[in-house]
Scaffold this active site. Structure first.
Site, PDB file in Angstrom:
ATOM      1  CG  HIS A  25      -2.255  -1.173   1.392  1.00 43.97           C
ATOM      2  ND1 HIS A  25      -2.129  -2.452   1.493  1.00 43.97           N
ATOM      3  CD2 HIS A  25      -3.051  -0.108   0.861  1.00 43.97           C
ATOM      4  CE1 HIS A  25      -3.213  -3.011   0.598  1.00 43.97           C
ATOM      5  NE2 HIS A  25      -3.862  -1.467   0.775  1.00 43.97           N
ATOM      6  CE  LYS A  51      -3.936  -0.608   4.781  1.00 46.01           C
ATOM      7  NZ  LYS A  51      -5.118  -0.019   4.856  1.00 46.01           N
TER       8      LYS A  51
END
Length: 279
Positions: free
Chosen positions: A168, A172
């Protein structure tokens, strides 16, 4: 004379985390939807408070100002003629309180923020049950991810060794991702233990082998700028590898799932976890 059919009033929707990347994409999707109307936009960024959320999202004037008043916004949404929905793309530190507040006002939460603990999920489930208010907790709104998970569940019947790699963007906040945790939970539903040890492993650096679930599934998290959301489920057996991978290149890919959940949560009277449960 034939009477014209009655048209259903649009679903009132509040977007919490409206100025974030997922929030802005959700604003655009709701604005383009014929069966929904945006009635509230919440954010904490002081530079955006008071601005029109449509202009911030890039879809034109919507006459909905960005506010940092959850209680007031939920109170107004609860007065709409149609049951209202709150879509939450905020932060793991506040999503639990956000969801409880929405349920308390009779507003149906659709939670896209990951990071809720098992205890928090159980508490929200009890709260939603008592209030008879639908609540959806969706680790990933992508239909492609659901298909990947379903394929992984089928493969888990035949493979004893599996590891998950999730990648990601570096903004995040939680790791592993909610999608990776949910994938591991789905693989474990048969009660099977994975990755039986063949050697006594030694980690020369802590965490080198990633995290490990109670069922022996390893999850590895990568965080880098340039990524959006990606996941691999790798099964291994003597002489073969079976790899399932899903890549997200644009957050617009989540919007069909978001809109579907806004519609589906209205018919629920309790908490439901996972997009696959409402497809």
């Amino acid at each position: 004379m034939t009477q014209a059919p009655m048209t259903q009033a649009p679903i009132p929707v509040v977007v919490n985390g409206a100025t974030g990347k997922m929030g802005r994409e959700t604003i655009k999707a709701i604005a383009a939807s014929k069966d929904m109307t945006l009635v509230g936009a919440l954010a904490r960024n002081p530079e955006r408070i008071g601005q029109d959320v449509g202009e911030v999202a890039g879809c034109g004037l919507l006459e909905v100002p960005i506010l940092n008043d959850m209680q007031g916004t939920l109170a107004l949404a609860s007065q709409e003629k149609q049951p209202a929905v709150m879509v939450d793309f905020t932060h793991p530190d506040v999503v639990y309180e956000n969801a409880r507040a929405a349920i308390a006002y009779g507003v149906r939460p659709v939670i896209g923020t990951t990071g809720l603990s098992v205890e928090q999920l159980n508490d929200l489930a009890d709260f939603a049950d008592k209030a008879s208010i639908g609540c959806l907790v969706i680790p990933n709104f992508s239909i492609g991810v659901v298909l990947m998970q379903q394929a992984a569940v089928q493969a888990s019947r035949y493979f004893d060794h599996v590891e998950i790699i999730e990648l990601h963007h570096n903004q995040k906040a939680d790791a592993p991702s909610g999608t990776a945790i949910q994938t591991a939970q789905l693989l474990a539903e048969f009660g099977k233990a994975f990755n039986p040890p063949t050697v006594d492993e030694t980690e020369k650096l802590p965490g080198a082998r990633g995290s490990q679930t109670e069922d022996g599934i390893r999850i590895h998290s990568v965080r880098l700028p340039g990524l959006i959301a990606h996941q691999e489920v790798i099964f291994g057996a003597p002489g073969q590898l079976y790899t399932l991978r899903h890549d997200t290149s644009d957050r617009a890919s989540y919007m069909p799932g978001v809109l579907l959940c806004i519609r589906k949560v209205l018919a629920l009277k309790s908490l439901v976890y996972g997009l696959e449960k409402v497809l």
